[in-house]
Design an enzyme around this catalytic site. Structure first.
Site, short mmCIF file in Angstrom:
data_model
loop_
_atom_site.label_atom_id
_atom_site.label_comp_id
_atom_site.label_asym_id
_atom_site.label_seq_id
_atom_site.Cartn_x
_atom_site.Cartn_y
_atom_site.Cartn_z
N GLU A 1 3.93 -5.16 8.88
CA GLU A 1 2.62 -4.99 8.23
C GLU A 1 2.11 -6.31 7.63
O GLU A 1 0.91 -6.49 7.44
CB GLU A 1 2.71 -3.94 7.12
CG GLU A 1 2.87 -2.51 7.64
CD GLU A 1 2.92 -1.46 6.54
OE1 GLU A 1 2.79 -0.28 6.86
OE2 GLU A 1 3.11 -1.80 5.34
N HIS B 1 0.81 -1.22 0.00
CA HIS B 1 0.00 0.00 0.00
C HIS B 1 0.85 1.28 0.00
O HIS B 1 0.43 2.31 0.51
CB HIS B 1 -0.98 -0.02 1.19
CG HIS B 1 -0.31 0.00 2.54
ND1 HIS B 1 -0.85 -0.63 3.63
CD2 HIS B 1 0.83 0.59 2.98
CE1 HIS B 1 -0.05 -0.43 4.68
NE2 HIS B 1 0.97 0.32 4.30
N HIS C 1 10.15 -3.92 4.12
CA HIS C 1 10.59 -2.52 4.03
C HIS C 1 10.93 -1.95 5.40
O HIS C 1 10.36 -2.37 6.40
CB HIS C 1 9.59 -1.62 3.30
CG HIS C 1 8.23 -1.42 3.92
ND1 HIS C 1 7.35 -2.45 4.24
CD2 HIS C 1 7.56 -0.28 4.25
CE1 HIS C 1 6.23 -1.95 4.71
NE2 HIS C 1 6.33 -0.63 4.76
C1 DHB Z 1 6.31 3.45 2.46
C2 DHB Z 1 5.63 2.24 2.57
C3 DHB Z 1 4.56 2.11 3.45
O1 DHB Z 1 3.88 0.95 3.64
C4 DHB Z 1 4.14 3.20 4.18
O2 DHB Z 1 3.06 3.05 4.95
C5 DHB Z 1 4.81 4.42 4.09
C6 DHB Z 1 5.89 4.54 3.23
C7 DHB Z 1 7.45 3.62 1.50
O3 DHB Z 1 7.85 2.66 0.86
O4 DHB Z 1 7.94 4.74 1.37
FE FE Z 2 2.44 1.21 5.51
#
Ligand code: DHB
Ligand code: FE
Length: 310
Positions: free
Chosen positions: A240, A12, A193
């Site tokens: 997440e 997302h 991430h």
């Molecule tokens: C990013 C990814 C996310 O799931 C989020 O909530 C905020 C930023 C990103 O990849 O920058």
């Molecule tokens: Fe996120």
């Protein structure tokens, strides 16, 4: 009876929403990401759910750090897009399904999952970006939406096992709702991430692919992963991914993986996407036309091609 016919997993990343809102979808960087969702939009247009239950996390938009419910079910008639600092995203207001949401709240709470009932809530990129990826950018969303916000932003988030079991309780709730409704459930966020700190930019494709493989074939294995492993292997925000286990818990034990897409990166994140169908639907309960089914078969072939590319 209402029926969950399929589950959708999707990242997302907020920059995906910004790319859509600022006309950047044809830029090569973004085209690579959006092209992976073309077949999924076809699938969704054929599937035509009445309701999407979207499991997502709020990123301090509706709930500040003053108060973060572990599981919060959106029971309102509508959910406006939140202002995340650049004004609300230019997407239509999402129409809820208060009757079904109240029914789910009652059934799930009586099954001892203590959801927070939310009667007024704005929704952020965690929900609106996957909606765009699967439904495009329509003037009105083609189905009702029941948001389920999960705390994955402040320790302690729920365990993967708790999420999986909540998915099962949601399925039971849906199946005791008398109206014939076709329901698709989304798990959103991830994949690997980390946004800040010394490991910012961390991506672990091996972990992600293993997660997707097990999500499809052996989800119970994923329910045993402790939080610390998500953090270590998939980055601080990789947690997440536990939300995908709510989606998976709401499906049959054995499902058909009809589509998968994975690309690195979008912003800081490995983008993962999967569509899992319950077999009862594939076995002929679908109201889809034969043409749609052959389109499905084509999508399945693409899924296998993508999967076998590794
Ligand atoms: C990013 C990814 C996310 O799931 C989020 O909530 C905020 C930023 C990103 O990849 O920058
Ligand atoms: Fe996120």
């Amino acid at each position: 009876m209402a029926t969950i016919i399929a589950g959708v997993g999707s990242s997302h990343v907020p920059a995906i929403g910004a790319a859509l809102d600022n006309g950047k979808t044809e830029e090569p960087y973004w085209k690579r990401v959006f092209s992976g969702f073309e077949k999924s939009k076809d699938w969704m247009a054929q599937t035509k759910p009445d309701v999407a239950i979207v499991v997502y996390n709020d990123h301090a938009s509706a709930f500040s750090v003053d108060m973060i419910p572990t599981f919060a079910l959106g029971c309102a008639a509508e959910f406006p897009p939140a202002d995340e600092g650049w004004g609300p995203r230019p997407v239509p207001v999402l129409k809820g399904h208060p009757e079904l949401a109240a029914h789910i709240a009652q059934s799930v709470i009586l099954d001892e999952f203590d959801l927070t009932v939310v009667n007024k809530m704005e929704v952020d990129h965690g929900l609106t970006v996957p909606m765009n990826l699967l439904f495009g950018t329509p003037k009105e969303w083609p189905c009702r939406v029941i948001p389920l916000a999960v705390n994955v932003v402040m320790y302690p988030p729920p365990t993967g096992h708790r999420c999986y079991m909540l998915g099962k309780a949601i399925r039971k709730a849906v199946e005791s709702y008398p109206e014939d409704l076709k329901i698709v459930i989304f798990g959103t966020g991830g994949l690997s991430h980390q946004i800040s700190g010394p490991r910012a930019g961390l991506i672990n494709s091996k972990w992600d692919k293993n997660f997707l493989d097990n999500l499809s074939k052996d989800p119970k294995k994923l329910t045993r992963i402790p939080h610390i492993d998500y953090m270590r292997e998939a980055g601080a925000e990789g947690i997440e991914m536990v939300m995908w286990l709510i989606m998976r818990g709401a499906l049959d034990d054995k499902v058909d993986e009809v589509y998968r897409f994975y690309t690195v990166p979008a912003s800081n994140t490995a983008v993962g996407h999967i569509i899992l169908e319950n077999r009862r639907k594939a076995a002929g309960k679908s109201k889809r036309a034969p043409a749609a089914r052959s389109k499905q078969a084509a999508a399945r072939k693409v899924a296998h091609r993508i999967a076998s590319k590794g």
